[in-house]
Structure formats: C-alpha cells, structure tokens
Design a protein around this motif. Structure first.
Motif, short mmCIF file in Angstrom:
data_model
loop_
_atom_site.label_atom_id
_atom_site.label_comp_id
_atom_site.label_asym_id
_atom_site.label_seq_id
_atom_site.Cartn_x
_atom_site.Cartn_y
_atom_site.Cartn_z
N ILE A 1 1.00 -81.25 -22.47
CA ILE A 1 -0.32 -81.19 -23.11
C ILE A 1 -1.08 -79.96 -22.62
CG2 ILE A 1 -2.49 -82.41 -23.47
CD1 ILE A 1 0.05 -83.69 -24.72
N ALA A 2 -0.94 -79.66 -21.34
CA ALA A 2 -1.68 -78.53 -20.77
C ALA A 2 -1.16 -77.19 -21.26
CB ALA A 2 -1.61 -78.59 -19.24
N PHE A 3 0.16 -77.05 -21.32
CA PHE A 3 0.73 -75.72 -21.52
C PHE A 3 1.53 -75.55 -22.82
CE2 PHE A 3 0.87 -76.47 -16.77
CZ PHE A 3 -0.34 -75.84 -16.53
N GLN A 4 1.75 -76.64 -23.55
CA GLN A 4 2.46 -76.54 -24.82
C GLN A 4 1.72 -77.33 -25.90
OE1 GLN A 4 6.23 -78.06 -23.06
NE2 GLN A 4 7.15 -76.16 -23.83
N PRO A 5 0.48 -76.97 -26.17
CA PRO A 5 -0.31 -77.76 -27.13
C PRO A 5 0.26 -77.71 -28.55
CG PRO A 5 -1.44 -75.72 -26.56
CD PRO A 5 -0.29 -75.85 -25.61
N GLU A 6 1.09 -76.71 -28.83
CA GLU A 6 1.67 -76.61 -30.17
C GLU A 6 2.64 -77.75 -30.45
OE1 GLU A 6 4.38 -74.48 -27.35
OE2 GLU A 6 2.21 -74.57 -27.68
N THR A 7 3.08 -78.46 -29.41
CA THR A 7 4.01 -79.57 -29.61
C THR A 7 3.29 -80.88 -29.92
OG1 THR A 7 4.04 -80.20 -27.25
CG2 THR A 7 5.60 -78.49 -27.97
N ILE A 8 1.97 -80.89 -29.84
CA ILE A 8 1.21 -82.12 -30.12
C ILE A 8 1.20 -82.36 -31.63
CG2 ILE A 8 -1.03 -83.26 -29.90
CD1 ILE A 8 -1.59 -81.39 -27.51
N SER A 9 1.60 -83.54 -32.03
CA SER A 9 1.66 -83.86 -33.46
C SER A 9 0.42 -84.63 -33.90
CB SER A 9 2.91 -84.69 -33.77
OG SER A 9 2.81 -85.97 -33.15
N VAL A 10 0.19 -84.63 -35.21
CA VAL A 10 -0.92 -85.39 -35.77
C VAL A 10 -0.76 -86.88 -35.48
CG1 VAL A 10 -2.01 -86.12 -37.94
CG2 VAL A 10 -1.43 -83.70 -37.57
N SER A 11 0.45 -87.39 -35.65
CA SER A 11 0.68 -88.82 -35.41
C SER A 11 0.46 -89.18 -33.94
CB SER A 11 2.10 -89.20 -35.84
OG SER A 11 3.06 -88.46 -35.11
N GLU A 12 0.82 -88.28 -33.04
CA GLU A 12 0.59 -88.53 -31.62
C GLU A 12 -0.90 -88.68 -31.33
OE1 GLU A 12 1.48 -86.42 -27.26
OE2 GLU A 12 2.07 -85.42 -29.13
N ILE A 13 -1.70 -87.86 -31.97
CA ILE A 13 -3.15 -87.92 -31.77
C ILE A 13 -3.70 -89.23 -32.33
CG2 ILE A 13 -5.35 -86.87 -32.43
CD1 ILE A 13 -3.88 -84.16 -32.40
N ILE A 14 -3.31 -89.56 -33.55
CA ILE A 14 -3.85 -90.76 -34.20
C ILE A 14 -3.40 -92.03 -33.48
CG2 ILE A 14 -3.80 -92.12 -36.33
CD1 ILE A 14 -3.63 -89.48 -37.86
N ASP A 15 -2.17 -92.03 -32.98
CA ASP A 15 -1.63 -93.23 -32.34
C ASP A 15 -2.08 -93.40 -30.89
OD1 ASP A 15 -0.29 -93.77 -34.67
OD2 ASP A 15 1.62 -92.91 -34.00
N GLU A 16 -2.71 -92.39 -30.32
CA GLU A 16 -3.16 -92.49 -28.93
C GLU A 16 -4.28 -93.53 -28.82
OE1 GLU A 16 -3.73 -92.62 -25.29
OE2 GLU A 16 -2.23 -91.11 -25.85
N VAL A 17 -4.08 -94.54 -27.99
CA VAL A 17 -5.04 -95.64 -27.90
C VAL A 17 -6.21 -95.30 -26.97
CG1 VAL A 17 -3.34 -97.41 -28.44
CG2 VAL A 17 -3.68 -96.73 -26.05
#
Length: 354
Positions: free
Chosen positions: A242-258
């Motif tokens: 998350i700190a150094f490879q933000p391009e790997t963060i997906s939309v679904s990962e964001i939405i599913d984060e509780v």
C-alpha cells in the motif's frame, strides 16, 4: 519546616512589594506569579514557579533555581540566563531567538516560539519539543535527546553532522522543507515523518521498534537493511504494498475494505482520478465551464458515506482533476461553489458574472 524557608504567601507579598533579593531562601511550594509581574528577584529558589502569560516579564535573574519553571506565554521574554538549571522548562510562546546552553533534565518545551532561530551546541535533554518553531532551520551539533518533536517546523532543513536521538520518538510532521534524516539515528520506538513532502528516502540501517508513519511523503521504499515493525499512513496501519505500490490497489479492494479509515487510505493512495477511471460510478450531473465538461460522480461505500467527486478540467493546462466534495452535493455548480468556499451556490454564480 525550616525557619529559613519562605511560604508561598510571604514570597508573593515580597515580590509584589518589589523586594529585589531573596538571598537564596527556598520557597515551600509552587509559586504562582501575577500576570503583571515585571521582574523576578535575585536569589529566588523554588520547587516550582508558574509564570504563565506574564507578558511584562522581560528577564530572569542569573541565579534563579526552580525544579519546574513555566514561562509559557511570556511574550516579552527575549532571553534566559545561560546555565539555567531545572528539571522541566516550559518556554512555549515566548519571544526567544537564541537559546543559550541550559541544563534541563527532563523536558524542554519551546513550542510556538516563532522567532527561535538557534539552539546551543551540545544541548542535552530528555524531551525536546519544538512544535511550530517556524523560523528554526537547523539543530545544533552534539544534540542529545530521547524524544524530539519538530511538528510544523516548516523551515527546518539541516540536521547536525553529529548527535544522538535514540530509544524514544521523533515526530517531524509537516516539516515540508526537510530533505533527509541523519545517518546517525539510533534505534527508535516511533518515527513520524508524516507530511514531510520533500523527504524521498530514509537512512540506511534505520531501526524503528514500534511504528513508522510516512503519510504524504515521497518515500518510495524502505532501505534494504532497515527494521521497521509497522508502517503507517497518516496514523493508519498499512503494509509495504500500500505504501510503495499504490498502482496495485484495485477498486474492489477499496470497496470491500471493512475498516473505514483504511479504506480512505487506500483511496488516497490510489487517487480519486484513477479510482473513478476504473469504477462504475453513477453520474449525478454534467455541465460545462471554461475548462470544458464537468461531471459530478457518485460511488456508494459500504458502512460509510457515499464518495462524491467533481471531475473538472483546468482551462490553462487541460489537466483533469477529480476533487472530493460532500455527499450532499446535487450539481456540478453546487460542488464547484463549495470547493471555492461558498455555502450559497448563487453567491458563486454572481461572483463569476461580475
């Protein structure tokens, strides 16, 4: 009680009467001074002296002795005597420009000394607080502390070539002109460089036993030989991806984060523009301004308020921006007015027309 001791009441009465020398007779208790006090007598010895907001106080006697000395808010105080000894010294909000060598065993607080420009060589103290010392550009050679707070020292740029800061904590939040950390750092419990936007790397061999907060920095990786127990981004625990490879963060990962706070960090790291480019967002409104098409976009977020952003284009650079606005926004114009600081969208319209 020692007959040589002065009671607080007697000491205050003598100070108010203008007595110039106490002859070293100790005061039994905490001496709380009147706000209109203009000077302290020679030979003053007390367990604790509170001189908060004594704005008329201009100088201190060279032989002053106090276990705890509170001079916060003494805006008329521009200097203190060299060699002053005390357990705790509070100089918040004074007008000191150059601090002489003092001997403070536990805590030296210089917060909000906006005129402070220099500290003495070989300064040694348990905890050094320099919050908001906006004129301070460097720390002295030979500094020796366990806890250091440089929060909002916006002009701080230079570390000394030698020093010791170890065991405790460094908080250097929002030191926007600080380009690096010193190579001589010892092992730390916590380190916060949050908001240090000029910081691009960390020193080799960095050891942080508890947490390292690198929110809103330009740091792209940890040194290979570093030891950091936990990474944080603006106070929220994260991992290296998350700190150094933000391009790997997906939309679904964001939405599913509780966890709502962690989700907001994921959004910040990915960026609103990239998020909405990939998400299936609802378009609430569309219009045009001098930059071109504007779109008001909405994305529901589980267990949180809807994410609503205004997508605009800069007319001079053609660059696209996606700006978050309150979820109550109903139109592009209303959102643009809110961004410009107008509660009433009609006022924003009238201003543009004139």
């Amino acid at each position: 009680m020692n007959d040589a001791m002065l009671t607080v009441a007697t000491a205050l009465a003598q100070i108010r009467a203008g007595v110039e020398d106490f002859g070293g007779r100790p005061i039994n208790g905490t001496l709380v001074l009147d706000n209109n006090i203009e000077f302290l007598p020679r030979g003053l010895v007390a367990t604790a002296i509170e001189a908060k907001n004594c704005t008329k106080l201009r100088y201190l006697p060279k032989d002053l002795h106090a276990g705890r000395l509170d001079l916060s808010g003494c805006t008329g105080l521009t200097s203190i005597p060299e060699g002053l000894h005390c357990f705790e010294l509070d100089l918040r909000g004074t007008s000191i420009e150059h601090l002489p060598l003092v001997h403070v065993q536990n805590r030296l607080n210089l917060s909000n000394n906006i005129h402070l420009k220099s500290l003495p060589r070989n300064l040694k103290v348990g905890s050094l607080v320099l919050r908001g010392c906006s004129a301070l550009e460097s720390l002295p050679e030979g500094i020796d502390v366990n806890f250091l707070d440089l929060t909002d020292c916006v002009n701080f740029r230079r570390w000394p070539s030698t020093g010791r800061i170890s065991v405790g904590r460094i908080v250097a939040r929002n030191c926007i002109n600080m380009p690096n950390l010193p190579n001589w750092l010892g092992e730390l419990a916590q380190l916060s460089v949050r908001g240090c936007s000029s910081l691009t790397e960390l020193p080799a061999g960095l050891v942080v036993h508890s947490w390292l907060d690198l929110g809103n920095t330009e740091i792209s990786c940890l040194p290979a030989d570093s030891q950091v127990s936990q990474l944080r981004w603006n106070g929220v625990p994260i991992d290296e991806r998350i700190a150094f490879q933000p391009e790997t963060i997906s939309v679904s990962e964001i939405i599913d984060e509780v966890n709502v706070e962690r989700r907001r960090v994921l959004l910040e790291r990915k960026g609103y523009e990239e998020f909405f480019a990939q998400a299936e967002a609802k378009e609430l409104d569309r219009d045009r301004d001098t930059g071109g098409v504007r779109r008001l976009l909405q994305m529901p977020m589980p267990n949180d308020e809807d994410l609503v952003c205004l997508a605009v284009q800069c007319p001079s650079t053609d660059r696209r921006y996606v700006l978050r606005v309150p979820p109550t926004m109903q139109s592009c114009h209303q959102a643009a007015a809110w961004i410009a600081g107008f509660d009433n969208p009609d006022d924003y319209k009238l201003l543009k027309e004139t």
